[in-house]
Design an enzyme around this catalytic site. Structure first.
Site, PDB file in Angstrom:
ATOM      1  N   LYS A  76      24.067  31.620  13.643  1.00 16.79           N
ATOM      2  CA  LYS A  76      23.887  32.277  14.942  1.00 16.79           C
ATOM      3  C   LYS A  76      22.772  33.304  14.832  1.00 16.79           C
ATOM      4  CE  LYS A  76      26.695  34.969  18.268  1.00 16.79           C
ATOM      5  NZ  LYS A  76      28.072  35.455  18.537  1.00 16.79           N
ATOM      6  N   SER A 146      29.632  34.245  22.912  1.00 15.91           N
ATOM      7  CA  SER A 146      28.197  34.344  22.750  1.00 15.91           C
ATOM      8  C   SER A 146      27.622  33.375  21.719  1.00 15.91           C
ATOM      9  CB  SER A 146      27.831  35.781  22.342  1.00 15.91           C
ATOM     10  OG  SER A 146      28.476  36.115  21.090  1.00 15.91           O
ATOM     11  N   SER A 170      34.167  34.949  21.054  1.00 15.21           N
ATOM     12  CA  SER A 170      32.909  34.207  20.971  1.00 15.21           C
ATOM     13  C   SER A 170      32.882  33.061  19.978  1.00 15.21           C
ATOM     14  CB  SER A 170      31.756  35.172  20.669  1.00 15.21           C
ATOM     15  OG  SER A 170      31.604  36.101  21.715  1.00 15.21           O
TER      16      SER A 170
END
Length: 430
Positions: A76, A146, A170
């Site tokens: 990420k 996210s 998330s």
């Protein structure tokens, strides 16, 4: 096998170990899948094909082999990487090149993993604005966030493993929306060094995968310990608490039906099911957790606020201005409430192995302006307990609907063994 990209991490690791597959062949297959699909899914923000293939060839030459040797993974884009840009979903950090890998990335590479690329995140891993990623099942629906890019990339067979982070929901929510397996470890299980801080009290590094068996490999990689295989637990030995949580009324009717159906299927398979009601101590849980989030996040972004206010999104500016008003006394009050809730949950789970709850309100909502509701994600995150979401059901729009299993804090391996037993019940019924 032409579609090597469809292999789970554990399947690919076994073939590489047996000499039946090279890391280079696997990485090339994943890159080809990305080339064919990412124009629609838009999961990736940084890819360096030559860098990825060079790592794979090095793995194929290496004599020492770690638990994820030769397996490609994604990080990420709030995780620092020395060899790829790290931009935290913000124009403030356009082209930013950290000096070192985040601990989770460095440990994964030391365990033989191949860093394939960086995946899309929301601005500083907050709820909005959503990045460019779409849901791989229907591009008109949110992938969640996210960790949107990581969830979508794994679900769409672009990479077998991908890192996410969870401060509220998330990892679990985007995994449920995109239809892959999401695992959020116990708080503190995985180092967050080198991961852009959102809320220090809650931030947790997690993983997306396509098989429960992949998760112990990940835990071995990011802890540095030897892999520990999952023991096969008879479903009849599992004691499961059906916890509708304080947010049951927010769930879609079909989600409620699915969870009731899941509980019935587990009973039929032999599991011992009981209802768990969290009760009064949790009446202020959501408000107090939000308060801690607001207090810590607004202060974590002090440099960005002071030096690049105009490069923050309008949403972020509005929220930060309000969140700075949370006082230290209010913050400490919230911490005390959540500490009490953690003790209460541990007591409530004393005689059970894991909790069964929804992973999200329902299917991924239409539209790309929001990451979705986090109601069913806060219980595990803010009580520091590990959880897994499994893609078990299909909603009325044909999109995945997951079930969430929550374990005891710092008993992650036991949770994964329980998750494997539960998932087999539903795999046999499909």
């Amino acid at each position: 096998m032409a579609d090597l990209f469809r292999l789970s991490a554990s399947e690919a690791a076994a073939r590489i170990r047996e000499g039946k597959l090279t890391s280079e062949a696997l990485v090339r297959s994943c890159l080809e899948r990305i080339d064919s699909r990412d124009s629609q899914v838009k999961a990736w923000v940084h890819l360096d094909r030559d860098f990825a293939l060079a790592q794979a060839r090095e793995c194929d030459r290496a004599a020492n082999r770690g638990p994820i040797h030769g397996i490609p993974f994604a990080a990420k884009d709030i995780m620092d990487t020395a060899d790829l840009p790290t931009e935290y979903g913000s124009p403030i950090y356009k082209g930013n090149r950290p000096a070192a890998d985040a601990a989770c990335v460095a440990l994964s590479r030391a365990a033989g993993g191949v860093l394939l690329g960086k995946t899309v995140t929301t601005e500083f891993a907050s709820r909005v604005p959503l990045g460019k990623t779409t849901n791989p099942h229907n591009s008109q629906h949110t992938p969640g966030g996210s960790s949107s890019g990581s969830a979508a990339a794994v679900a769409d067979f672009m990479v077998p493993l991908a890192f996410g982070t969870q401060t509220v929901g998330s990892v679990i929510r985007p995994a449920a929306f995109c239809g892959c397996i999401g695992y959020k470890p116990s708080y503190g299980e995985v180092s967050t060094q080198g991961v852009k801080q959102n809320t220090a009290s809650f931030d947790t590094v997690g993983l997306f995968a396509r098989a429960v068996e992949d998760l112990p490999l990940f835990r071995a990689a990011v802890t540095g310990f030897a892999p520990k295989l999952l023991a096969t637990i008879p479903i009849s030995e599992l004691k499961v608490g059906f916890c509708r949580t304080m947010f049951w009324d927010r769930a879609e009717d079909y989600t409620k039906s699915f969870l009731e159906e899941a509980a019935s299927a587990l009973v039929k398979a032999g599991a011992k099911i009981s209802d768990v009601d969290l009760g009064g101590p949790f009446k202020d849980f959501e408000a107090m957790g939000r308060r801690i989030n607001d207090y810590e996040f607004s202060r974590a972004l002090t440099w960005e606020r002071n030096h690049h206010w105009n490069l923050l999104s309008e949403f972020q500016r509005d929220k930060l201005a309000a969140w700075l008003n949370v006082s230290y006394e209010q913050y400490r009050e919230a911490e005390a409430v959540l500490a009490q809730c953690r003790r209460h949950l541990a007591d409530a789970m004393k005689d059970i192995d894991l909790l069964l709850t929804p992973s999200a309100l329902g299917e991924a909502p239409v539209g790309l302006t929001s990451t979705g509701d986090t109601s069913f994600n806060i219980l595990s995150t803010w009580t520091y307990t590990p959880c897994v979401t499994l893609p078990v059901f299909t909603g009325p729009s044909g999109l995945p609907v997951g079930i969430q299993l929550i374990g005891h804090r710092n008993q992650d391996h036991r949770l994964l063994e329980g998750a494997q037993a539960v998932y087999r019940v539903f795999s046999k019924s499909t």
